[in-house]
Design an enzyme around this catalytic site. Structure first.
Site, short mmCIF file in Angstrom:
data_model
loop_
_atom_site.label_atom_id
_atom_site.label_comp_id
_atom_site.label_asym_id
_atom_site.label_seq_id
_atom_site.Cartn_x
_atom_site.Cartn_y
_atom_site.Cartn_z
N GLU A 154 -11.64 -5.56 17.25
CA GLU A 154 -10.25 -5.35 17.69
C GLU A 154 -9.81 -6.37 18.75
O GLU A 154 -8.63 -6.75 18.80
CB GLU A 154 -10.14 -3.92 18.22
N LYS A 197 -7.67 -9.27 17.64
CA LYS A 197 -6.38 -9.07 16.96
C LYS A 197 -5.23 -9.36 17.93
O LYS A 197 -4.49 -8.45 18.33
CB LYS A 197 -6.35 -7.62 16.45
N LEU A 206 -9.31 -9.46 10.44
CA LEU A 206 -8.94 -10.77 9.91
C LEU A 206 -7.69 -10.64 9.05
O LEU A 206 -6.76 -11.44 9.14
CB LEU A 206 -10.08 -11.40 9.12
N LYS A 241 1.62 -4.13 5.66
CA LYS A 241 1.78 -4.37 7.10
C LYS A 241 0.70 -5.26 7.67
O LYS A 241 -0.47 -5.10 7.35
CB LYS A 241 1.71 -3.03 7.85
N1 NAD Z 1 -2.69 -3.42 7.76
C1 NAD Z 1 -3.01 -2.17 7.56
O1 NAD Z 1 -2.25 -1.39 7.02
C2 NAD Z 1 -4.35 -1.69 8.01
C3 NAD Z 1 -4.94 -0.58 7.40
C4 NAD Z 1 -6.18 -0.13 7.88
C5 NAD Z 1 -6.78 -0.77 8.94
N2 NAD Z 1 -6.15 -1.86 9.50
C6 NAD Z 1 -6.75 -2.53 10.65
O2 NAD Z 1 -8.06 -2.94 10.30
C7 NAD Z 1 -8.79 -3.11 11.52
C8 NAD Z 1 -10.19 -2.60 11.34
O3 NAD Z 1 -10.77 -3.28 10.26
P1 NAD Z 1 -12.34 -3.35 10.09
O4 NAD Z 1 -12.93 -2.03 10.36
O5 NAD Z 1 -12.59 -4.01 8.80
O6 NAD Z 1 -12.79 -4.26 11.34
P2 NAD Z 1 -13.26 -5.78 11.46
O7 NAD Z 1 -12.43 -6.67 10.63
O8 NAD Z 1 -13.33 -6.05 12.92
O9 NAD Z 1 -14.73 -5.75 10.84
C9 NAD Z 1 -15.73 -4.96 11.44
C10 NAD Z 1 -16.98 -5.79 11.75
O10 NAD Z 1 -17.62 -6.13 10.52
C11 NAD Z 1 -17.92 -7.54 10.49
N3 NAD Z 1 -17.95 -7.85 9.07
C12 NAD Z 1 -16.91 -8.03 8.22
N4 NAD Z 1 -17.36 -8.08 6.95
C13 NAD Z 1 -18.71 -7.96 6.99
C14 NAD Z 1 -19.73 -7.90 6.00
N5 NAD Z 1 -19.43 -7.91 4.69
N6 NAD Z 1 -21.01 -7.78 6.41
C15 NAD Z 1 -21.32 -7.69 7.74
N7 NAD Z 1 -20.38 -7.70 8.72
C16 NAD Z 1 -19.08 -7.82 8.34
C17 NAD Z 1 -16.83 -8.15 11.31
O11 NAD Z 1 -17.22 -9.40 11.84
C18 NAD Z 1 -16.70 -7.11 12.43
O12 NAD Z 1 -17.70 -7.32 13.39
C19 NAD Z 1 -8.01 -2.38 12.61
O13 NAD Z 1 -7.43 -3.31 13.47
C20 NAD Z 1 -6.95 -1.64 11.83
O14 NAD Z 1 -5.75 -1.48 12.56
C21 NAD Z 1 -4.97 -2.31 9.06
#
Ligand code: NAD
Length: 369
Positions: A78, A81, A113, A148
């Site tokens: 986070e 972001k 990302l 979004k």
């Molecule tokens: N736009 C939308 O409508 C929407 C919907 C849901 C969530 N989100 C957003 O998504 C974010 C959370 O996403 P997240 O949980 O994917 O977090 P993230 O993108 O931070 O990924 C979590 C961790 O996993 C690592 N990682 C990514 N892919 C990997 C893989 N295949 N193997 C090992 N490590 C990997 C990343 O480096 C990070 O440390 C929040 O900011 C949330 O607000 C947005």
């Protein structure tokens, strides 16, 4: 005198699950990177994804004859972001040179990302297309095909745009390298959709959620596939019917009413899970749910390893502030989705501080008996 302009802007976007994605070739899937009339592509990759899959990604790009930049690496989490990360992406795009059309930007990573890259792409030249390869569970079942995009600015997702990836793809084998925590995070969003809109999905999660989480979605069984596919399908149809959220009574707002106020102290999925639990308790008190349904929701959430309580729930000032902010966001109406059955919600506009207090007391008794 007055002149009136009007334009209905159509938005089209796709979400796909693809097996062996890194092995694809232009013969099998010519459109993977869009129209190849220009082969220039600006590439952004999450640091951890680069570590695990960098070689395969670079080989794939080479197989398609893509002329790309030295991939821009950005951290997940986070804290990344931000406006600063978006500006880094924009500066690097400028350095590489990205045409307004025909050179879709390419991103590989999780929800963070997706949100920051989509935001930068939406701002750059007032909007350039991007393609997302989602590598986390959260991204696969939610963020990668969301309209979004946003950065955090004082408050979670305070500044953002509607700018979906033209195509979002995930190969579930990428989830094998996720941390346990990241699997739990994603499961919170699956449970959100199951409780809000899909009773059959909920039954699958009840029966097999713990196993599927344990296996990191690597089982080739139909249940694993069905859990992912039903969530994506349900969310896509919810989004398609209300793409720009002109209607604020959205099922997928379940779990997203107080939770923005608890981030980043809590991660997104865990915050969503606690928010679902609070509304479950409120729904039960209002007679919308019976005790059995209440218990099923609690068990599904704890079954995949999500916590049932956190000390943020004790910060009453924050609870009030979070609800006030959500009400403002939804056009001065609460529009809080509260489970009214497994697979359905009622939208409430009259939740009082006392309702919240009692809901928290009920939840505390369940979580810490
Ligand atoms: N736009 C939308 O409508 C929407 C919907 C849901 C969530 N989100 C957003 O998504 C974010 C959370 O996403 P997240 O949980 O994917 O977090 P993230 O993108 O931070 O990924 C979590 C961790 O996993 C690592 N990682 C990514 N892919 C990997 C893989 N295949 N193997 C090992 N490590 C990997 C990343 O480096 C990070 O440390 C929040 O900011 C949330 O607000 C947005």
């Amino acid at each position: 005198m007055e002149w009136r302009g009007q334009s209905a802007r159509a938005v089209e976007w796709t979400a796909s699950l693809v097996e062996e994605l890194l092995g694809l070739s232009p013969v099998e899937c010519p459109g993977l990177f869009g129209d190849l009339a220009s082969r220039r592509r600006f590439v952004v990759i999450d640091n951890n994804v680069m570590q695990h899959y960098g070689t395969g990604i670079l080989e794939l790009l080479a197989r398609y004859g893509i002329e790309h930049n030295e991939p821009l690496l950005i951290p997940g989490g986070e804290a990344a972001k931000t406006r600063a990360t978006a500006d880094r992406i924009i500066d690097a795009m400028d350095e590489f040179g990205v045409a307004r059309h025909g050179e879709d930007i390419v991103g590989w990573g999780g929800g963070v990302l997706h949100d920051v890259l989509g935001f930068a792409a939406g701002e750059y030249r007032r909007g350039v297309a991007y393609r997302m390869f989602g590598t986390t569970l959260v991204c696969a079942i939610d963020a990668m095909f969301a309209l979004k995009v946003a950065i955090n600015h004082g408050w979670k997702n305070r500044v953002g745009l509607y700018h979906p990836a033209v195509a979002a793809r995930c190969d579930l084998s990428w989830l094998a390298t996720l941390a346990d925590d990241d699997i739990r995070e994603g499961f919170a969003e699956i449970i959100k959709w199951a409780v809000a809109g899909d009773a059959d999905l909920f039954k699958l999660v009840e029966r097999d959620g713990a196993r599927v989480a344990e296996e990191r979605f690597q089982g080739r069984d139909t249940t694993t596939r069905a859990i992912v596919a039903s969530t994506i399908g349900g969310m896509m149809s919810e989004l398609s019917g209300n793409a720009f959220e002109l209607e604020s009574a959205r099922r997928s707002y379940l779990g997203h009413s107080w939770s923005p106020g608890w981030e980043p102290e809590l991660r997104h999925g865990q915050a969503v899970a606690l928010d679902i639990l609070l509304t479950t308790m409120i729904g039960w008190r209002r007679g919308l749910l019976d005790m059995n349904q209440r218990q099923r929701i609690v068990r599904a959430i704890s079954g995949v390893g999500l916590a049932l309580w956190h000390s943020v729930l004790e910060e009453r000032g924050l609870m009030v502030q979070a609800l006030a902010d959500t009400t403002l966001h939804r056009g001065q109406r609460q529009r809080i989705p509260v489970p009214s059955a497994i697979g359905n919600v009622a939208f409430l506009d009259d939740i009082t501080e006392r309702d919240v207090e009692l809901g928290l007391e009920d939840l505390h008794r369940v979580a810490l008996p």
